[in-house]
Design an enzyme around this catalytic site. Structure first.
Site, short mmCIF file in Angstrom:
data_model
loop_
_atom_site.label_atom_id
_atom_site.label_comp_id
_atom_site.label_asym_id
_atom_site.label_seq_id
_atom_site.Cartn_x
_atom_site.Cartn_y
_atom_site.Cartn_z
N ASP A 62 41.89 49.74 48.11
CA ASP A 62 43.14 50.07 47.40
C ASP A 62 43.51 51.56 47.35
O ASP A 62 43.88 52.08 46.27
CB ASP A 62 43.11 49.52 45.96
CG ASP A 62 42.99 48.00 45.89
OD1 ASP A 62 42.82 47.37 46.96
OD2 ASP A 62 43.05 47.46 44.79
N LYS A 78 45.79 41.25 48.59
CA LYS A 78 45.34 40.44 47.46
C LYS A 78 46.34 40.57 46.32
O LYS A 78 47.06 41.57 46.22
CB LYS A 78 43.96 40.88 46.98
CG LYS A 78 43.90 42.32 46.48
CD LYS A 78 42.49 42.73 46.13
CE LYS A 78 42.38 44.21 45.83
NZ LYS A 78 43.01 44.63 44.58
N CYS A 91 38.86 47.68 40.66
CA CYS A 91 38.78 46.96 41.94
C CYS A 91 37.51 47.28 42.73
O CYS A 91 36.98 46.39 43.40
CB CYS A 91 40.05 47.20 42.74
SG CYS A 91 41.46 46.35 41.98
C1 VGL Z 1 43.46 48.14 39.99
C2 VGL Z 1 44.22 48.18 37.85
C3 VGL Z 1 45.13 47.21 38.11
C4 VGL Z 1 42.53 48.69 41.02
C5 VGL Z 1 44.36 47.15 40.29
O1 VGL Z 1 42.86 48.73 42.22
O2 VGL Z 1 41.42 49.10 40.62
N1 VGL Z 1 43.39 48.63 38.77
N2 VGL Z 1 45.18 46.70 39.34
#
Ligand code: VGL
Length: 202
Positions: free
Chosen positions: A14, A112, A155
């Site tokens: 991410d 995802k 994540c």
């Molecule tokens: C994430 C918060 C909400 C992440 C994803 O990628 O860690 N954190 N959605």
């Protein structure tokens, strides 16, 4: 003992605009993106020089279309645990890989979270296809994964825990991960170490 000949993969979690300097920007996001870029350039061989053997590099992308309660309702404050500001909406700037990381360094991308919260990369599938990250790793006979990215306490943590549960040997490079909160990042790293992950600390 770890079999040093077992197959490795790198999982980049991410590294997207919203987690670097967007709606959910993390304190070390830019530095971590730069650090991952520099490291991956070495892994693949700088300036296109062929490297005889190198691990595949897979990337995950939070890719929300309508993730329901994952986004705080309009007019309500997110709690930054279960509800979040709108982020990583599919096909928007916030969901794109940030400028500090050259996306061409990554061999294959997994999406995802289209219709639900999905913290773990193991909830991901090949963009536009059904093949899951786990199926892809299995079909490439991967046994060891090295995980870096954002966010350490969400994540990265969820991806590493799923990898451990699925039986992979897991390494996490702490300096190449950026957390939502410093304390959350520290606790996540400790939790992952206690669960059996190898933490690379320098
Ligand atoms: C994430 C918060 C909400 C992440 C994803 O990628 O860690 N954190 N959605």
């Amino acid at each position: 003992m770890v079999n040093t000949h077992s197959k490795k993969a790198i999982i980049v979690v991410d590294v997207q605009n919203d987690f670097v300097d967007g709606s959910l920007g993390t304190a070390r996001g830019v530095d971590v993106a730069r650090g991952i870029n520099a490291w991956l350039r070495k892994v693949v061989g700088v300036d296109g020089e062929a490297v005889a053997s190198r691990p595949p590099i897979v990337g995950t992308l939070d890719w929300h279309i309508n993730p329901k309660g994952h986004f705080a309702p309009e007019g309500e404050e997110p709690d930054y645990k279960n509800t979040w500001p709108v982020h990583c909406v599919a096909d928007t700037h916030g969901a794109q890989v940030c400028a500090e990381l050259n996306p061409e360094l990554v061999d294959v991308w997994f999406h995802k979270g289209e219709y639900t919260a999905a913290y773990s990369g193991f909830e991901g599938h090949l963009a536009g296809e059904e093949q899951t990250l786990q199926q892809w790793l299995n079909s490439h006979e991967v046994e060891n994964v090295t995980i870096v990215g954002i966010a350490t306490d969400f994540c990265v943590r969820a991806t590493a825990l799923d990898a451990l549960n699925a039986g992979f040997h897991v390494r996490v490079i702490e300096q190449l991960c950026s957390a939502v909160t410093e304390q959350g990042g520290k606790s996540a790293i400790q939790e992952l170490e206690d669960a059996g992950a190898e933490i690379i600390r320098d």
